[in-house]
Design an enzyme around this catalytic site. Structure first.
Site, short mmCIF file in Angstrom:
data_model
loop_
_atom_site.label_atom_id
_atom_site.label_comp_id
_atom_site.label_asym_id
_atom_site.label_seq_id
_atom_site.Cartn_x
_atom_site.Cartn_y
_atom_site.Cartn_z
N ARG A 23 0.83 -1.21 0.00
CA ARG A 23 0.00 0.00 0.00
C ARG A 23 0.87 1.27 0.00
O ARG A 23 0.52 2.28 0.62
CB ARG A 23 -0.96 -0.02 1.18
N ARG A 27 -3.36 6.79 0.71
CA ARG A 27 -3.83 7.96 1.44
C ARG A 27 -2.83 8.65 2.36
O ARG A 27 -3.05 9.80 2.76
CB ARG A 27 -5.06 7.58 2.27
N ARG A 36 -7.21 12.41 -5.01
CA ARG A 36 -8.49 11.87 -4.55
C ARG A 36 -9.52 12.99 -4.35
O ARG A 36 -10.73 12.71 -4.41
CB ARG A 36 -8.30 11.09 -3.24
N ASP A 72 -7.81 -2.47 -7.48
CA ASP A 72 -8.47 -3.11 -6.34
C ASP A 72 -8.48 -4.61 -6.56
O ASP A 72 -8.51 -5.09 -7.70
CB ASP A 72 -9.89 -2.56 -6.20
N TYR A 145 -15.40 -12.41 -0.38
CA TYR A 145 -16.17 -11.22 -0.75
C TYR A 145 -17.43 -11.61 -1.52
O TYR A 145 -18.50 -11.04 -1.31
CB TYR A 145 -15.31 -10.26 -1.57
#
Lengths: 323, 323
Positions: A23, A27, A36, A72, A145
């Site tokens: 990652r 963010r 974003r 993703d 999922y």
């Protein structure tokens, strides 16, 4: 091309230990947050120029030894027409429960489902001077999922399905393994230099069918190293590189795979510099001086990680391991 | 008194393997749901007659070999004045971050904080003809709720605190260990025959301070067996009995503790009778014929568990292990 990462993945000697962080695009970076503000998450993963830009941001800032495709884990499923809403975690509109649901996975083609992702890879290959890691979700984690329909702590519906109808469970996992292999191979063809398989929930898997070794065989046959990411207990997967979390000692992973990536706890980056330095040195000492070590975290970077901690980490690993 | 459970906890020979199930009192039982229609969860845990009734319901219906006190892991904290809302998961009004927060734990007294819980135990001891298991939350798991302030998958704030300020982390865990010991000992004094320590998030713990062995020493000194519940990798805790989840083989646990409880996946109770029967026989075979086995699940019962599966389980364990 800086090939430290690929050499370490193959267990070859390197002049210093390569480093990248799970990652690493995201963010915690001001330049990511700026993007974003203008685009939502799905748009960033879908527009090739934007996805490539996000992938490049941490390489420019920190000089990591590998880049990882910004996408993703559910991107190929969404591209194949499975309805998923991000709210912000993924919510599957019609959770999988039956044989007919498994049929919805048939006929997957990466070229048709995710042309933007493959285009992102082609753009990146022109820009990057470090290897590009492609990635896919592992069959069981994707099943979690699809069957539970959303993120949970223990994915009870998925486990119940595997107990209730083991034959259906096997079909579902095999169909997802086929899809993952097709997607991985398309990424390699587009230029990816390695493939990481994310089995984030693999440690919850009951004892039954595990199609991971077959998936890694197909990745290796495509000529690139396969990296497993499966937090929890280390397990035989057939990967070239095993990622370990902060609770797994290097020795346990080396029993399964000569090459290891991980295990600094991403939350250790919240420690003051002296304590963080101690932690990083401890990981390097435990990993040992030999080949086959990729410095990484045991889990993805937290969104509030101080950028200075990442700078310290990259600098320190280079200083301590340069030979 | 049916003492099969206590004998198994001490590794003594038994005429058949005792059985109880984590979360055996709860939403899968129609008689529990009927009570919940009239009272909210907190009321059920707080009114001694109601908490005793809920504890007794599964004993009456299935004849389990042990009862477990109906209470919440946060009950003693709430009783001590820490504000927690159940929405439905616990949310701590003022998450712990500082030394002053740790001070809020001082002066804990079970007699003052949870007199209703101790009264529940006294009522149960008059009613039960099987042992009563009391329970406490483990220090790290309690810290997870106090610091992160709510349930999460990986409790990042708690881990960050332990890295940022190891001294403060140690003080927090030690204060919670003192509270847990005081609460456990008060339960024993009120009549509890064993204490299970729930370390539900223990597997996320960084490598630092773990006050569990001291806690189990104090439980043993009070004259009752201590049972550890810590899903994930088995770890040295000093408990008399180790609970294992569905991913942990009995052999791994026996290396740490002679006596083992667990490991059937609660979701296996969703399998049809023939498959469930196979699964239960597999657990019995793996546990072996020797002493020191308490039949249980690897995690709490799911709220939608078919009651008939629980009946089958209790009957089958008795049939297969009766000597």
């Amino acid at each position: 091309l800086n090939d430290l990462f690929l050499k370490a993945c193959r267990g070859e000697p390197v002049v210093r230990t390569p480093v990248w962080l799970m990652r690493q695009a995201g963010r915690y970076l001001p330049e990511y947050r700026a993007l974003r503000e203008r685009h939502d998450f799905l748009t960033l993963t879908r527009k090739p120029e934007l996805a490539a830009e996000v992938t490049l941001q941490p390489i420019r800032r920190f000089g990591f030894d590998a880049a990882i495709l910004f996408a993703d884990i559910l991107t190929p499923l969404v591209g194949h027409g499975i309805e998923v809403e991000f709210a912000p975690g993924p919510v599957v509109a019609k959770p999988f429960r039956t044989r007919e649901d498994v049929e919805r996975l048939r006929g997957f083609s990466a070229e048709k489902a995710v042309p933007e992702t493959l285009e992102t890879i082609r753009i990146l290959k022109r820009e990057l001077d470090v290897p590009l890691i492609g990635f896919v979700g592992a069959p069981f984690t994707l099943a979690c999922y699809l069957v539970d329909g959303k993120g949970t702590k223990t994915f009870p519906e998925t486990r119940a399905l595997l107990y209730r109808d083991p034959g259906l469970g096997r079909e579902l996992l095999d169909a997802l393994a086929d899809m993952a292999a097709d997607y991985a191979l398309a990424q390699v063809e587009a230029g990816a230099d390695a493939i990481q398989v994310f089995d984030s929930w693999g440690d919850l898997h009951p004892d039954s069918h595990r199609p991971l070794p077959g998936l890694f065989d197909r990745i290796r046959a495509a000529g690139v190293p396969g990296i497993s990411y499966a937090p929890g207990r280390p397990r035989e997967t057939g990967a070239d590189v095993a990622s370990i979390d902060w609770r797994t000692p290097f020795a346990a992973a080396r029993e399964l795979s000569m090459n290891v990536q991980g295990n600094l706890d991403p939350m250790a980056l919240f420690a003051p510099p002296e304590l963080l330095t101690e932690r990083i040195r401890a990981v390097l000492a435990e990993a040992g001086d030999g080949p086959g070590h990729v410095f990484n975290l045991g889990h993805g970077l937290h969104k509030d990680t101080p950028v200075e901690s990442v700078e310290l980490l990259v600098r320190l690993v280079a200083e301590e391991t340069g030979r």
